[in-house]
Design a protein around this motif. Structure first.
Motif, PDB file in Angstrom:
ATOM      1  N   ASP A   1       0.798  -1.027  -0.061  1.00 32.44           N
ATOM      2  CA  ASP A   1      -0.004  -0.015  -0.059  1.00 32.44           C
ATOM      3  C   ASP A   1       0.818   1.269  -0.151  1.00 32.44           C
ATOM      4  O   ASP A   1       2.271   1.290   0.159  1.00 32.44           O
ATOM      5  CB  ASP A   1      -0.998   0.111   1.074  1.00 32.44           C
ATOM      6  CG  ASP A   1      -0.391  -0.227   2.438  1.00 32.44           C
ATOM      7  OD1 ASP A   1       0.905   0.161   2.750  1.00 32.44           O
ATOM      8  OD2 ASP A   1      -0.831  -1.094   3.271  1.00 32.44           O
ATOM      9  N   ASP A   2       0.304   2.389   0.025  1.00 31.67           N
ATOM     10  CA  ASP A   2       1.142   3.676  -0.235  1.00 31.67           C
ATOM     11  C   ASP A   2       1.623   4.031   1.072  1.00 31.67           C
ATOM     12  O   ASP A   2       2.664   4.720   1.103  1.00 31.67           O
ATOM     13  CB  ASP A   2      -0.078   4.713  -0.865  1.00 31.67           C
ATOM     14  CG  ASP A   2      -0.268   4.695  -2.185  1.00 31.67           C
ATOM     15  OD1 ASP A   2       0.187   3.802  -3.036  1.00 31.67           O
ATOM     16  OD2 ASP A   2      -1.103   5.327  -2.772  1.00 31.67           O
ATOM     17  N   THR A   3       1.280   3.685   2.129  1.00 40.09           N
ATOM     18  CA  THR A   3       1.679   3.758   3.326  1.00 40.09           C
ATOM     19  C   THR A   3       3.162   3.098   3.470  1.00 40.09           C
ATOM     20  O   THR A   3       4.063   3.644   3.983  1.00 40.09           O
ATOM     21  CB  THR A   3       0.795   3.247   4.754  1.00 40.09           C
ATOM     22  OG1 THR A   3      -0.260   4.048   4.566  1.00 40.09           O
ATOM     23  CG2 THR A   3       1.698   3.369   6.022  1.00 40.09           C
ATOM     24  N   ALA A   4       2.957   1.922   3.175  1.00 45.66           N
ATOM     25  CA  ALA A   4       4.255   1.244   2.942  1.00 45.66           C
ATOM     26  C   ALA A   4       5.552   1.881   1.982  1.00 45.66           C
ATOM     27  O   ALA A   4       6.611   2.014   2.329  1.00 45.66           O
ATOM     28  CB  ALA A   4       4.150  -0.196   2.574  1.00 45.66           C
ATOM     29  N   LEU A   5       5.025   1.954   0.750  1.00 47.02           N
ATOM     30  CA  LEU A   5       5.939   2.713  -0.328  1.00 47.02           C
ATOM     31  C   LEU A   5       6.297   4.042   0.226  1.00 47.02           C
ATOM     32  O   LEU A   5       7.471   4.331  -0.173  1.00 47.02           O
ATOM     33  CB  LEU A   5       4.845   2.860  -1.793  1.00 47.02           C
ATOM     34  CG  LEU A   5       4.523   1.693  -2.335  1.00 47.02           C
ATOM     35  CD1 LEU A   5       3.322   1.944  -3.193  1.00 47.02           C
ATOM     36  CD2 LEU A   5       5.827   1.043  -2.828  1.00 47.02           C
ATOM     37  N   MET A   6       5.351   4.879   0.858  1.00 47.93           N
ATOM     38  CA  MET A   6       5.802   6.155   1.423  1.00 47.93           C
ATOM     39  C   MET A   6       6.781   5.709   2.493  1.00 47.93           C
ATOM     40  O   MET A   6       7.673   6.661   2.607  1.00 47.93           O
ATOM     41  CB  MET A   6       4.704   7.068   1.818  1.00 47.93           C
ATOM     42  CG  MET A   6       5.028   8.472   2.379  1.00 47.93           C
ATOM     43  SD  MET A   6       5.367   9.658   1.057  1.00 47.93           S
ATOM     44  CE  MET A   6       3.713   9.878   0.372  1.00 47.93           C
ATOM     45  N   THR A   7       6.652   5.117   3.613  1.00 42.46           N
ATOM     46  CA  THR A   7       7.790   4.708   4.562  1.00 42.46           C
ATOM     47  C   THR A   7       9.152   4.404   4.061  1.00 42.46           C
ATOM     48  O   THR A   7       9.816   4.950   4.718  1.00 42.46           O
ATOM     49  CB  THR A   7       7.191   3.783   5.714  1.00 42.46           C
ATOM     50  OG1 THR A   7       5.549   4.274   5.895  1.00 42.46           O
ATOM     51  CG2 THR A   7       7.932   3.577   6.711  1.00 42.46           C
ATOM     52  N   GLU A   8       8.958   3.579   3.044  1.00 42.07           N
ATOM     53  CA  GLU A   8      10.258   3.065   2.546  1.00 42.07           C
ATOM     54  C   GLU A   8      10.768   4.263   1.852  1.00 42.07           C
ATOM     55  O   GLU A   8      12.141   4.583   1.999  1.00 42.07           O
ATOM     56  CB  GLU A   8      10.027   2.018   1.476  1.00 42.07           C
ATOM     57  CG  GLU A   8       9.445   0.854   2.076  1.00 42.07           C
ATOM     58  CD  GLU A   8       9.296  -0.255   1.035  1.00 42.07           C
ATOM     59  OE1 GLU A   8       9.452  -1.560   1.310  1.00 42.07           O
ATOM     60  OE2 GLU A   8       9.039   0.201   0.000  1.00 42.07           O
TER      61      GLU A   8
END
Length: 369
Positions: free
Chosen positions: A163-170
């Motif tokens: 999800d975008d939360t994972a992508l952003m956190t990375e």
């Protein structure tokens, strides 16, 4: 390895019938997992040793980084994905024995024919990467799995969404960790907020088609040549425990913008077209233009993330060996940022962290950790 862990290892191998095997360490990855090659009676196997537990302390909302970005915290995902891949006739290692509670797997030994070694020995770079590209096209043609058995009586593994939360956190590892490496301090709050806003505009553009199973670290250290196989089965696949469901372009970018060795731009272009042709043959509705945008976005996200990870490996873990790869990643990132879909992110880099600075190798001896 602690005495208790050694005792647990020996008990697992005894139960599997491999307690009398000789063992030699196998080079691992940047994780805490340990690998050994076991040999006895002309046979060999790989012991994978990964005690369960989160990758680090809580960092946000009581969750560890690994939980937020969906990294495996135990061996169940590996067991589930390995079985899924072999059931579909991809060359992942067969599981001979497992103790998923304690974190031991006894695996088929796929050998030492990693891509870099084979290319150095004279194999065609384009042929090997082309074979791996074909594997991705075939894998991405399958429906994305949601729930996969792990080969025991425990619960199934639910493959998490990328999800975008994972992508952003990375992605935010770069302003967090590389900025400290480059400038000796964090970026200011405005620069960090602008970074988040730029990626918020861009990430949704990568989701232009149905999501697929992503192996997530699909590049040369995790790909092997199996000389006793042919076709798609000639490409051996390892290190897929962090698999997620997300945009197909991510794994294609992982392969063709290999973090560990430089893929020439002309080979990248030809194999990207080869992937698109295969997907179009599978599905006449495949949108190559939308995929190219998603490829640039996912490539930029991955390269941004890995630059941050490699900086973190030095500053947090005292591992400087990965810094040598950062100029290559910056070069790939420049290719990606040239796509119009990434204009907001490209503008952020130009304003706050020009790629020319990232391209300059950093001497680890000059860094205070």
């Amino acid at each position: 390895m602690t005495a208790d862990r050694r005792q647990a290892r020996d008990a697992f191998l005894a139960q599997a019938g491999w307690d009398d095997a000789s063992a030699t360490p196998v080079a691992g990855d940047a994780s805490t997992r340990l690998y050994e090659r076991l040999t006895k009676g002309g046979q060999s196997a790989i012991l994978m040793d990964a005690p369960p537990g989160p990758d680090g302390p809580p960092v946000k909302d009581g969750k560890s980084y690994s939980a937020i970005v969906h990294l495996a915290e135990n061996m169940r995902p590996f067991a589930a994905i390995a079985r899924h891949l072999t059931q579909h006739e991809f060359s992942a290692p067969e599981i001979f024995a497992q103790d998923l509670t304690q974190g031991f797997l006894l695996l088929e030994d796929l050998g030492d024919g990693v891509f870099a070694a084979r290319i150095d020995a004279g194999d065609s770079e384009e042929a090997l990467y082309g074979g791996a590209t074909d594997v991705l096209a075939a894998l991405h043609a399958l429906p994305a799995p949601t729930s996969l058995g792990c080969g025991d009586d425990g619960p199934p593994h639910i493959v998490p969404p990328y999800d975008d939360t994972a992508l952003m956190t990375e992605a935010e590892l770069l302003p967090s960790w590389y900025a400290r490496l480059a400038f000796g301090e964090d970026l200011d709050a405005t620069a960090q907020a602008d970074f988040h806003a730029a990626w918020t505009q861009v990430l949704p553009k990568a989701r232009t088609a149905a999501d697929v199973l992503l192996l997530r670290d699909y590049h040369s250290p995790n790909l092997l040549v199996l000389d006793d196989q042919s076709g798609l089965q000639r490409i051996g696949i390892i290190d897929f425990q962090d698999a997620v469901i997300g945009p197909a372009a991510y794994d294609v970018a992982s392969l063709l913008q290999d973090a560990r060795r430089t893929v020439p731009a002309d080979i990248e272009a030809r194999l990207l077209a080869r992937y698109e042709a295969a997907r179009t043959a599978q599905n006449a509705g495949f949108d190559a233009d939308a995929f190219r945008a998603a490829y640039a976005i996912m490539g930029a996200q991955r390269n941004t993330k890995i630059i941050g990870i490699f900086a973190r490996l030095l500053l947090r873990d005292g591992k400087p060996g990965y810094l040598k790869h950062i100029p290559r990643l910056a070069d790939y990132l420049a290719r990606d940022l040239a796509h119009p879909a990434l204009a907001p992110v490209a503008a952020w880099f130009e304003a706050h962290l020009p790629l020319e600075k990232i391209c300059v190798p950093i001497d680890p001896d000059s860094v205070t950790t």
